[in-house]
Write an enzyme that holds these catalytic residues in place. Structure first.
Site, PDB file in Angstrom:
ATOM      1  N   CYS A 116       0.809  -1.217   0.000  1.00 28.47           N
ATOM      2  CA  CYS A 116       0.000   0.000   0.000  1.00 28.47           C
ATOM      3  C   CYS A 116       0.843   1.267   0.000  1.00 28.47           C
ATOM      4  CB  CYS A 116      -0.939   0.000   1.207  1.00 28.47           C
ATOM      5  SG  CYS A 116      -2.077  -1.399   1.244  1.00 28.47           S
ATOM      6  N   HIS A 256      -3.193   7.187   2.964  1.00 29.61           N
ATOM      7  CA  HIS A 256      -3.642   5.912   2.415  1.00 29.61           C
ATOM      8  C   HIS A 256      -4.995   5.572   3.024  1.00 29.61           C
ATOM      9  CE1 HIS A 256      -4.019   1.833   1.275  1.00 29.61           C
ATOM     10  NE2 HIS A 256      -3.687   1.324   2.441  1.00 29.61           N
ATOM     11  N   ASN A 286     -10.107   0.025   0.511  1.00 25.50           N
ATOM     12  CA  ASN A 286      -8.647   0.095   0.454  1.00 25.50           C
ATOM     13  C   ASN A 286      -8.194  -0.362  -0.933  1.00 25.50           C
ATOM     14  OD1 ASN A 286      -5.884  -0.342   0.640  1.00 25.50           O
ATOM     15  ND2 ASN A 286      -5.969  -1.317   2.640  1.00 25.50           N
TER      16      ASN A 286
END
Length: 329
Positions: A116, A256, A286
């Protein structure tokens, strides 16, 4: 490019699958509920790619949007850096497929695997290639089709993620603008808390690994949560410190999009009002390496984020890895 020239974003774009999967949809196949997902993560829905779409498709669409935004053509691109945890195939780099789809025949191309945090890592690499004078136009892309690596019987993971892509075209900008500082980190002693155990040289693909469902994302959620709450604030402060700035100087935080509670903890630590934190996790979940560029693109398109604003982009994820980039947009 002279020493005083900066490196910044010339164009930005995104690509999102049309298919929307809501929490209500997941209730039909999983022992979960809309309330459970929303209260623990902030997610209401996510985008899921159709079966005939691969990561390079979304990456190329986002990249073309960024090129159009910059009024640039594929023949002007010197380098393509693709951050992804979901490549089209183990070999070659998915960035090479993207290069072919764009027709960017002059461009070198490679992938970055930092989970990520991948977009921040890729952004820092692209910055260095331009700052050194080696290249003038670098496409940096974060693209994922995470739905292909999820165990849809595991309610602890499959409700969290979505598919999408975001891209930026980097190039020279006036001094004092663009990307100003980076701070990257990793701690491999926690590598197994967020991983896909099988499919590599450690556990090659076999009937046994497939039957054990080891080709899907496995995550120790509590460990990742504790790590993220701490690091999202620490790395942002470190990156600002290098510039002699503080959080009070920030116009926007673009984190994020992993969990609303993580984002809100950072917001409260920094005493930032909600309008200065870019959040879209409720609509997309996500998206790993795609989450930051998609959130950034939405903030730009809506007119919320304007040229001259000071922005912190901060990521964290598998590795464990983390990173922050401070930018004068």
């Amino acid at each position: 490019m002279t020493e005083r020239t900066g490196v910044g974003i010339l164009g930005i774009g995104s690509a999102l699958p049309a298919r929307v999967v809501t929490n209500i949809d997941l209730e039909k196949t999983l022992d979960t509920s809309d309330e459970w997902i929303r209260t623990r993560t902030g997610i209401c829905e996510r985008r899921i790619a159709e079966e005939d779409v691969c990561t390079s498709d979304l990456a190329a669409q986002a990249a073309m949007a960024a090129l159009r935004d910059a009024a640039a053509g594929p023949d002007e691109v010197d380098l393509i850096i693709l951050a992804t945890a979901t490549p089209d195939a183990p070999l070659p780099a998915t960035a090479c497929y993207v290069q072919a789809k764009l027709g960017a025949s002059r461009a070198a191309a490679f992938d970055v695997a930092a989970g990520c945090t991948g977009f921040i890592y890729a952004l820092s690499i692209g910055h260095q290639f331009i700052a050194s004078g080696n290249y003038r136009r670098v496409l940096v892309i974060g693209a994922e089709i995470l739905s292909r690596i999820l165990d849809w019987n595991d309610r602890a993971t499959c409700v969290l993620f979505g598919d999408g892509a975001g891209a930026v075209l980097l190039g020279p900008v006036p001094a004092g603008q663009g990307l100003l500082s980076f701070k990257l980190g990793s701690d491999g002693t926690y590598a197994d808390v967020l991983a896909i155990p099988a499919g590599g040289t450690k556990l090659p693909t076999s009937i046994a690994t497939a039957e054990a469902r080891l080709h899907y994302v496995k995550m120790a959620g509590n460990e990742v949560f504790k790590f993220a709450v701490r690091v999202i604030g620490d790395v942002t402060v470190q990156a600002l410190d290098e510039l002699g700035l503080t959080v009070a100087d920030l116009d926007f935080l673009v984190p994020h999009q992993a969990n609303w509670r993580i984002i809100d903890a950072a917001r409260k630590r920094f005493e930032l009002p909600e309008e200065r934190v870019v959040v879209n996790i409720d609509r997309y979940g996500n998206m790993s390496a795609a989450s930051i560029p998609v959130a950034l693109e939405e903030a730009v398109r809506s007119g919320r984020l304007k040229r001259g604003d000071l922005v912190s982009m901060v990521g964290f994820g598998a590795g464990l890895t983390w990173g922050a980039a401070i930018m004068r947009y």
